[in-house]
Design an enzyme around this catalytic site. Structure first.
Site, PDB file in Angstrom:
ATOM      1  N   TYR A 105       0.703  -1.180   0.067  1.00 13.66           N
ATOM      2  CA  TYR A 105      -0.149   0.091   0.002  1.00 13.66           C
ATOM      3  C   TYR A 105       0.700   1.178  -0.084  1.00 13.66           C
ATOM      4  CZ  TYR A 105      -4.478  -2.237   0.918  1.00 13.66           C
ATOM      5  OH  TYR A 105      -5.755  -2.968   0.793  1.00 13.66           O
ATOM      6  N   LYS A 145       4.101 -15.437   2.171  1.00 17.58           N
ATOM      7  CA  LYS A 145       4.318 -16.079   1.061  1.00 17.58           C
ATOM      8  C   LYS A 145       5.862 -16.289   0.887  1.00 17.58           C
ATOM      9  CE  LYS A 145       2.912 -17.648  -3.003  1.00 17.58           C
ATOM     10  NZ  LYS A 145       1.873 -19.075  -3.275  1.00 17.58           N
ATOM     11  N   ASP A 155      -1.757 -18.430   0.501  1.00 17.80           N
ATOM     12  CA  ASP A 155      -2.892 -19.313  -0.365  1.00 17.80           C
ATOM     13  C   ASP A 155      -3.376 -20.385   0.387  1.00 17.80           C
ATOM     14  OD1 ASP A 155      -0.190 -20.264  -0.534  1.00 17.80           O
ATOM     15  OD2 ASP A 155      -0.127 -20.841  -2.407  1.00 17.80           O
ATOM     16  N   ASP A 163      -6.020  -7.403   4.244  1.00 16.23           N
ATOM     17  CA  ASP A 163      -6.947  -6.825   3.512  1.00 16.23           C
ATOM     18  C   ASP A 163      -8.039  -8.194   2.939  1.00 16.23           C
ATOM     19  OD1 ASP A 163      -8.712  -4.857   2.117  1.00 16.23           O
ATOM     20  OD2 ASP A 163      -7.792  -5.112   0.352  1.00 16.23           O
ATOM     21  N   ASP A 180     -11.763  -9.942   4.289  1.00  9.45           N
ATOM     22  CA  ASP A 180     -13.083 -10.090   3.703  1.00  9.45           C
ATOM     23  C   ASP A 180     -13.641 -11.366   3.571  1.00  9.45           C
ATOM     24  OD1 ASP A 180     -13.086  -7.253   3.042  1.00  9.45           O
ATOM     25  OD2 ASP A 180     -13.731  -7.280   1.068  1.00  9.45           O
TER      26      ASP A 180
HETATM   27  C1  IPM Z   1     -10.302  -1.853   4.175  1.00 10.90           C
HETATM   28  C2  IPM Z   1     -10.468  -1.527   2.794  1.00 10.90           C
HETATM   29  C3  IPM Z   1      -9.648  -0.239   2.623  1.00 10.90           C
HETATM   30  C4  IPM Z   1      -8.183  -1.157   2.417  1.00 10.90           C
HETATM   31  C5  IPM Z   1      -9.843   0.425   1.108  1.00 10.90           C
HETATM   32  C6  IPM Z   1     -11.058   1.284   1.126  1.00 10.90           C
HETATM   33  C7  IPM Z   1      -8.637   1.446   0.844  1.00 10.90           C
HETATM   34  O1  IPM Z   1     -10.727  -2.297   1.999  1.00 10.90           O
HETATM   35  O2  IPM Z   1     -10.066  -1.134   5.262  1.00 10.90           O
HETATM   36  O3  IPM Z   1     -10.220  -3.119   4.209  1.00 10.90           O
HETATM   37  O4  IPM Z   1      -7.992  -1.653   1.196  1.00 10.90           O
HETATM   38  O5  IPM Z   1      -7.473  -0.934   3.229  1.00 10.90           O
HETATM   39 MG    MG Z   2     -10.776  -4.347   2.593  1.00 15.09          MG
END
Ligand code: IPM
Ligand code: MG
Length: 350
Positions: free
Chosen positions: A139, A189, A221, A245, A249
């Site tokens: 990032y 990784k 993975d 990240d 999710d």
């Molecule tokens: C998160 C989000 C952010 C990230 C985005 C909105 C930049 O996906 O907080 O997980 O990638 O960190």
């Molecule tokens: Mg995210």
């Protein structure tokens, strides 16, 4: 001394869920226990000031005792060619507040095991926390950008980690694990990436200070697979920014809805940034149906980590648990409650 809390409603459903969380917070600690100060971040700040994060907002957040953030982004600012993007505000804020550790607990409520697309017997009793590195890696690494080279255009992101960045996040993960089941899974990784090999060796060295912690390394993975095939395997997972990240999710699916999950971003000091892990959800923004639980549970984390109010944090968590147990469900959980009605159920369970 009265504590100062900066509120960053942001975009989309951000203002809707933040508003509810503040109601819950006030009902637990009292109307006037904290000073609240509103600031713009993300798309709304681009509209008002031409930048996603003004110096004024950043300064207020740096000076605050804690910061609560709804969500940023939306289709209005989504043009890939745009130079100014809402997400820059969020990343600039994380970096500017030096909150290098993003804690994302994933706890499956007993009564929501059926809400997940995964089999209930797989997600039942999952109770893990992902510690995502937040101010380094892909990032933020440089060089970053689009460059011309021999008449061809290239896009570059750099995955770089310094040893001290790895050490401080692994240390934090170990401290969390000491109060849990004592198991840390470090995800990397290392079969491909040099930065991961550094990560692994720093991990091993840091663990020397934590004789009671069991450390395990897992390739990213394999970890993504294990997360859905046997999520109970995990206690504390620690990993770099981008892997974290993606994996969080994925992990949110275990909890039945992304709308359930809170997060805390912490640095060396007490100040922290508290946001639900869901985004601005433009498709449902303004409809009053967003699930406020992720934001409300983020508020509990704020009480715990930034404000030394563990008792109040537990009260909020218990109220959420109770409301859900009694059947309170927003649309994302297959129910019909509006954002405000969901909050009312949590308030009355307090
Ligand atoms: C998160 C989000 C952010 C990230 C985005 C909105 C930049 O996906 O907080 O997980 O990638 O960190
Ligand atoms: Mg995210």
């Amino acid at each position: 001394m009265t504590k100062n809390i900066v509120l960053l409603p942001g975009d989309g459903i951000g203002p809707e869920v933040l508003n509810e969380a503040v109601k819950v917070l006030k009902s637990v600690v009292g109307e006037n226990t904290f000073n609240f100060e509103d600031h713009l971040l993300g798309g709304c700040s681009i509209d008002a000031h031409g930048t996603a994060l003004t110096d004024e907002t950043l300064k207020a957040c740096q000076m605050a005792d804690a910061v609560m953030l709804g969500a940023v982004g939306g289709p209005k600012w989504d043009d890939p060619a745009a130079k100014i993007r809402p997400e820059q505000g969020l990343l600039g804020l994380r970096k500017g507040m030096a909150v290098f550790a993003n804690l994302r607990p994933v706890k499956v409520h007993l009564d929501l095991a059926d809400a997940s697309p995964l089999k209930a017997e797989i997600v039942r009793d999952v109770d893990m926390i992902v510690v995502r590195e937040l101010t380094g890696g892909l990032y933020f690494g440089t060089p970053k950008g689009r460059f011309m080279e021999d008449g061809k255009e290239k896009g570059v992101d750099t995955l770089v980690y310094y040893d001290y960045e790895v050490e401080r996040i692994v240390r934090l993960a170990c401290k969390l694990a000491e109060d849990r089941k004592g198991k840390v899974t470090s995800v990397d990784k290392a079969n491909v990436l040099e930065s991961s090999r550094l990560w692994r060796s720093v991990c091993v060295n840091t663990l020397a200070d934590f004789p009671n912690i069991e450390l395990e390394h897992m390739l990213v993975d394999a970890a993504s697979m294990r997360l859905i095939s046997n999520p109970r395997h995990f206690d504390v997972m620690v990993t770099e920014n981008m892997f974290g990240d993606i994996l969080t999710d994925e992990a949110s699916v275990l909890a039945g809805s992304m709308g359930m999950l809170p997060s805390a971003s912490l640095g060396e000091g007490k100040n922290g940034l508290y946001e639900p892990i869901h985004g601005s959800a433009p498709d449902i923004a303004g409809k009053g149906i967003a699930n406020p639980v992720g934001m409300i549970l983020s508020t509990a984390m704020m009480l715990r980590y930034s404000l030394d109010m563990e008792k109040e944090a537990l009260m909020i968590e218990a109220a959420v648990e109770k409301a859900i147990h009694e059947g309170a469900r927003t649309a994302d959980l297959g129910g019909t409650l509006s954002t405000t009605q969901m909050t009312e159920r949590i308030l009355s369970a307090l």
